[in-house]
Motif scaffolding. Sequence first.
Motif, mmCIF file in Angstrom:
data_model
loop_
_atom_site.group_PDB
_atom_site.id
_atom_site.type_symbol
_atom_site.label_atom_id
_atom_site.label_comp_id
_atom_site.label_asym_id
_atom_site.label_seq_id
_atom_site.Cartn_x
_atom_site.Cartn_y
_atom_site.Cartn_z
ATOM 1 N N ASP A 9 -1.490 8.426 12.257
ATOM 2 C CA ASP A 9 -2.917 8.292 11.947
ATOM 3 C C ASP A 9 -3.112 7.855 10.502
ATOM 4 N N LEU A 10 -2.311 8.424 9.611
ATOM 5 C CA LEU A 10 -2.392 8.048 8.202
ATOM 6 C C LEU A 10 -2.101 6.558 8.033
ATOM 7 N N LEU A 11 -1.083 6.061 8.717
ATOM 8 C CA LEU A 11 -0.728 4.646 8.619
ATOM 9 C C LEU A 11 -1.853 3.761 9.146
ATOM 10 N N SER A 12 -2.467 4.170 10.229
ATOM 11 C CA SER A 12 -3.581 3.416 10.808
ATOM 12 C C SER A 12 -4.790 3.427 9.869
ATOM 13 N N ILE A 13 -5.097 4.592 9.315
ATOM 14 C CA ILE A 13 -6.220 4.710 8.378
ATOM 15 C C ILE A 13 -5.953 3.851 7.151
ATOM 16 N N ASN A 14 -4.736 3.874 6.650
ATOM 17 C CA ASN A 14 -4.388 3.087 5.473
ATOM 18 C C ASN A 14 -4.613 1.593 5.728
ATOM 19 N N VAL A 24 -14.867 -8.311 0.711
ATOM 20 C CA VAL A 24 -15.640 -8.295 -0.531
ATOM 21 C C VAL A 24 -17.138 -8.226 -0.288
ATOM 22 N N GLN A 25 -17.636 -8.850 0.749
ATOM 23 C CA GLN A 25 -19.070 -8.939 0.945
ATOM 24 C C GLN A 25 -19.723 -7.637 1.408
ATOM 25 N N THR A 26 -18.997 -6.764 2.074
ATOM 26 C CA THR A 26 -19.674 -5.623 2.678
ATOM 27 C C THR A 26 -19.489 -4.294 1.950
ATOM 28 N N THR A 27 -18.597 -4.225 1.006
ATOM 29 C CA THR A 27 -18.308 -2.926 0.420
ATOM 30 C C THR A 27 -18.710 -2.903 -1.048
ATOM 31 N N ASP A 28 -19.482 -1.877 -1.430
ATOM 32 C CA ASP A 28 -19.857 -1.792 -2.835
ATOM 33 C C ASP A 28 -18.695 -1.278 -3.673
ATOM 34 N N PHE A 29 -18.745 -1.542 -4.956
ATOM 35 C CA PHE A 29 -17.606 -1.263 -5.841
ATOM 36 C C PHE A 29 -17.319 0.222 -5.992
ATOM 37 N N ILE A 30 -18.318 1.079 -5.905
ATOM 38 C CA ILE A 30 -18.079 2.527 -6.020
ATOM 39 C C ILE A 30 -17.310 3.024 -4.803
ATOM 40 N N LEU A 31 -17.707 2.550 -3.619
ATOM 41 C CA LEU A 31 -16.985 2.925 -2.406
ATOM 42 C C LEU A 31 -15.564 2.378 -2.443
ATOM 43 N N LYS A 32 -15.394 1.143 -2.892
ATOM 44 C CA LYS A 32 -14.051 0.571 -2.997
ATOM 45 C C LYS A 32 -13.163 1.431 -3.893
ATOM 46 N N PHE A 33 -13.713 1.901 -5.000
ATOM 47 C CA PHE A 33 -12.957 2.749 -5.916
ATOM 48 C C PHE A 33 -12.507 4.028 -5.223
ATOM 49 N N LYS A 34 -13.399 4.632 -4.457
ATOM 50 C CA LYS A 34 -13.071 5.857 -3.717
ATOM 51 C C LYS A 34 -11.998 5.574 -2.659
ATOM 52 N N LEU A 35 -12.138 4.474 -1.938
ATOM 53 C CA LEU A 35 -11.160 4.113 -0.905
ATOM 54 C C LEU A 35 -9.795 3.820 -1.521
ATOM 55 N N LEU A 36 -9.782 3.176 -2.673
ATOM 56 C CA LEU A 36 -8.521 2.918 -3.366
ATOM 57 C C LEU A 36 -7.844 4.227 -3.771
ATOM 58 N N GLY A 37 -8.632 5.224 -4.162
ATOM 59 C CA GLY A 37 -8.073 6.535 -4.505
ATOM 60 C C GLY A 37 -7.397 7.188 -3.306
ATOM 61 N N ILE A 38 -8.021 7.060 -2.145
ATOM 62 C CA ILE A 38 -7.423 7.602 -0.918
ATOM 63 C C ILE A 38 -6.129 6.859 -0.601
ATOM 64 N N MET A 39 -6.165 5.538 -0.725
ATOM 65 C CA MET A 39 -4.954 4.746 -0.471
ATOM 66 C C MET A 39 -3.833 5.130 -1.434
ATOM 67 N N LYS A 40 -4.176 5.405 -2.671
ATOM 68 C CA LYS A 40 -3.171 5.814 -3.664
ATOM 69 C C LYS A 40 -2.528 7.134 -3.241
ATOM 70 N N ALA A 41 -3.334 8.056 -2.686
ATOM 71 C CA ALA A 41 -2.791 9.326 -2.204
ATOM 72 C C ALA A 41 -1.903 9.117 -0.976
ATOM 73 N N PHE A 42 -2.217 8.107 -0.161
ATOM 74 C CA PHE A 42 -1.430 7.797 1.033
ATOM 75 C C PHE A 42 -0.132 7.060 0.703
ATOM 76 N N GLU A 43 -0.096 6.402 -0.453
ATOM 77 C CA GLU A 43 0.986 5.491 -0.813
ATOM 78 C C GLU A 43 2.401 6.061 -0.645
ATOM 79 N N VAL A 46 3.266 6.072 3.095
ATOM 80 C CA VAL A 46 3.443 4.716 3.617
ATOM 81 C C VAL A 46 4.786 4.158 3.160
ATOM 82 N N SER A 47 5.092 4.345 1.896
ATOM 83 C CA SER A 47 6.350 3.855 1.338
ATOM 84 C C SER A 47 7.553 4.529 1.996
ATOM 85 N N ASN A 48 7.494 5.831 2.156
ATOM 86 C CA ASN A 48 8.599 6.561 2.795
ATOM 87 C C ASN A 48 8.781 6.124 4.244
#
Length: 127
Positions: A9-14, A24-43, A46-48
């Motif tokens: 599920d984590l891989l699918s969410i990532n 780029v057109q649909t996501t505001d920059f504050i949400l993108k920042f939050k999503l990037l933080g989640i991806m960083k926690a998943f990293e 994903v790498s392993n």
Amino acid sequence: MEIKLKLGDLLSINQTLCLIIDDVQTTDFILKFKLLGIMKAFEPFVSNFEVIKNEKIIEYGKETEKGSFKISSGDRQAIENFNRDLEKLVNNEVSVNADKLKANEIFDKGIKAEYLIRLYSIIENQK
């Protein structure tokens, strides 16, 4: 906050987070920042996963002329063994240190419904 998910599920969410961030057109920059933080926690997960998957390709595959490893589509036993091992891996539960998304952060932001459904397990239930 700790989020518990199956590795699959984590891989699918990532993957879904990548699609949303790249849109780029649909996501505001504050949400993108939050999503990037989640991806960083998943990293690390994903790498392993990629490391183990590549080890299994080497274990069950054969070396090609170019020096890489590949599991032949005709080698049913190798494919079954590979799939069995990866299935065990993706069914493991992992704990991720990340905050869930709040509904008001993600809804009405132009994100496709199919993406929202994939993110459901990391959207906080507001009571």
